[in-house]
Scaffold this active site. Structure first.
Site, PDB file in Angstrom:
ATOM      1  N   ARG A 168      -2.690   6.039 -10.948  1.00  0.00           N
ATOM      2  CA  ARG A 168      -3.962   6.745 -11.186  1.00  0.00           C
ATOM      3  C   ARG A 168      -3.814   7.745 -12.340  1.00  0.00           C
ATOM      4  NH1 ARG A 168      -4.513   3.105  -8.633  1.00  0.00           N
ATOM      5  NH2 ARG A 168      -5.418   2.805  -6.577  1.00  0.00           N
ATOM      6  N   SER A 242     -12.510   6.895  -3.232  1.00  0.00           N
ATOM      7  CA  SER A 242     -11.345   7.601  -2.677  1.00  0.00           C
ATOM      8  C   SER A 242     -11.222   8.964  -3.342  1.00  0.00           C
ATOM      9  CB  SER A 242     -10.074   6.787  -2.916  1.00  0.00           C
ATOM     10  OG  SER A 242     -10.165   5.545  -2.275  1.00  0.00           O
ATOM     11  N   GLU A 338      -8.482  12.850  -6.653  1.00  0.00           N
ATOM     12  CA  GLU A 338      -8.599  11.874  -7.739  1.00  0.00           C
ATOM     13  C   GLU A 338      -9.679  12.287  -8.743  1.00  0.00           C
ATOM     14  OE1 GLU A 338      -8.832   7.685  -7.376  1.00  0.00           O
ATOM     15  OE2 GLU A 338      -7.396   7.557  -5.745  1.00  0.00           O
TER      16      GLU A 338
END
Length: 342
Positions: A168, A242, A338
């Site tokens: 990520r 998420s 995130e």
């Protein structure tokens, strides 16, 4: 000064972020071409403003109004390139919808991106976040991209090595390169395609359908069905997918945690570290389905924070901080969000 640019002022960003947070931009410009982007940032007055580059707004938490210039990257275009003996090459502009692009590649017999179906956002955001799901990541199919460098006014061609992809993560999230603006992305898709069914839930979904040698489209359809079952549609309930990264801990720390929590969900990594399931950690702290004001945790997936209606960015931030504190107190693990907080 910038009379030929269609600037808007005090512009609501509610429809441009998937959380549905009603924040305003002091200055807003919809960018439909690289030339328009260059023209806007060649204007000294605009170039001097604080800048927020916005794609689909699916990895973003607006914590208040934005006082500077919002550049909404809406550049469109998709093209199959020549490719090589082993790979098809396909290029998409940064403003293209990611899921629609994936479905377009499949309809053209260009297989490979199917595990990344139904991820919200734009093509330009995919390399920044190195988006991933169901055993695949952007970097697995990445060839190169074009980025605009406001500091030099130049368009740069960047390879995978330049992008420094991580979990990520990419160079675009690092301080030195954060100002680069992605214009288009080229993908290399394998001619000798094989279904990626490493993710147990995906393999099980196909097995239940009696499909033992799925096509790429069948894999995509299964991914879409699984995602729809587990994740809320931002059109129905505001969310950014998420909200926390799955934390990575040392093998030794994982062993210590397993002694105390034998049911701990963990996945061993190639370097011996262990990736923990953030959703499981949050669920164990009793947060699934709970709310703090108008911000809450989704009933079906503890990893997803939602706007139950009228939540501010500060409401979501407060909820995230409460979850982080509980998980750290119980497991000694710090969850990292995130989305980018602006």
């Amino acid at each position: 000064m910038h009379s030929n640019l269609a600037l808007s002022h005090d512009y609501s960003l509610r429809s441009l972020n998937t959380f549905g947070i009603d924040a305003k931009a002091a200055n807003y410009l919809r960018v439909a071409s690289a030339q328009q982007l260059q023209a806007a940032l060649a204007d000294p007055a605009l170039a001097a403003l604080p800048r927020l580059v916005l794609g689909g707004g699916s990895n973003l938490l607006l914590t208040g109004d934005f006082p500077g210039l919002v550049l909404h990257i809406a550049i469109q275009g998709r093209k199959v390139l020549e490719g090589t003996a082993t790979h098809h090459h396909v290029r998409a502009a940064a403003g293209e919808n990611w899921h629609q692009f994936v479905q377009w590649t499949l309809s053209h017999g260009l297989d490979g991106l199917e595990n990344l179906s139904l991820i919200p956002g734009t093509v330009g955001a995919a390399p920044i976040q190195n988006i991933g799901a169901y055993g695949a990541e952007t970097k697995d199919f990445f060839h190169s991209l074009t980025a605009y460098d406001p500091a030099s006014g130049a368009l740069l061609e960047m390879s995978a090595a330049h992008c420094r992809f991580g979990y990520r993560d990419s160079v675009f999230k690092q301080e030195a390169q954060r100002g680069l603006i992605i214009v288009d992305v080229t993908f290399a898709l394998p001619r000798a395609w094989q279904a990626n069914l490493r993710y147990a839930e995906l393999a099980q979904a196909l097995a239940e359908q009696g499909v033992d040698a799925p096509s790429a489209q069948q894999v995509a359809d299964a991914v879409i069905a699984v995602r729809r079952r587990k994740l809320p549609d931002p059109a129905d309930i505001g969310n950014a997918g998420s909200f926390f990264k799955n934390p990575v801990v040392s093998g030794a720390q994982c062993e210590r945690l397993l002694e105390q929590f034998p049911a701990l969900v963990h996945h061993r990594q190639a370097d011996g570290s262990e990736k923990l399931a953030a959703g499981w950690l949050i669920d164990q702290c009793g947060w699934k389905g709970r709310s703090l004001g108008a911000a809450g945790v989704y009933e079906k997936q503890a990893l997803v924070l939602v706007n139950r209606g009228g939540a501010s960015g500060a409401d979501v931030q407060r909820l995230a901080q409460a979850i982080q504190a509980d998980v750290e107190a119980r497991f000694g693990v710090r969850l990292e969000p995130e989305p980018v907080f602006v």
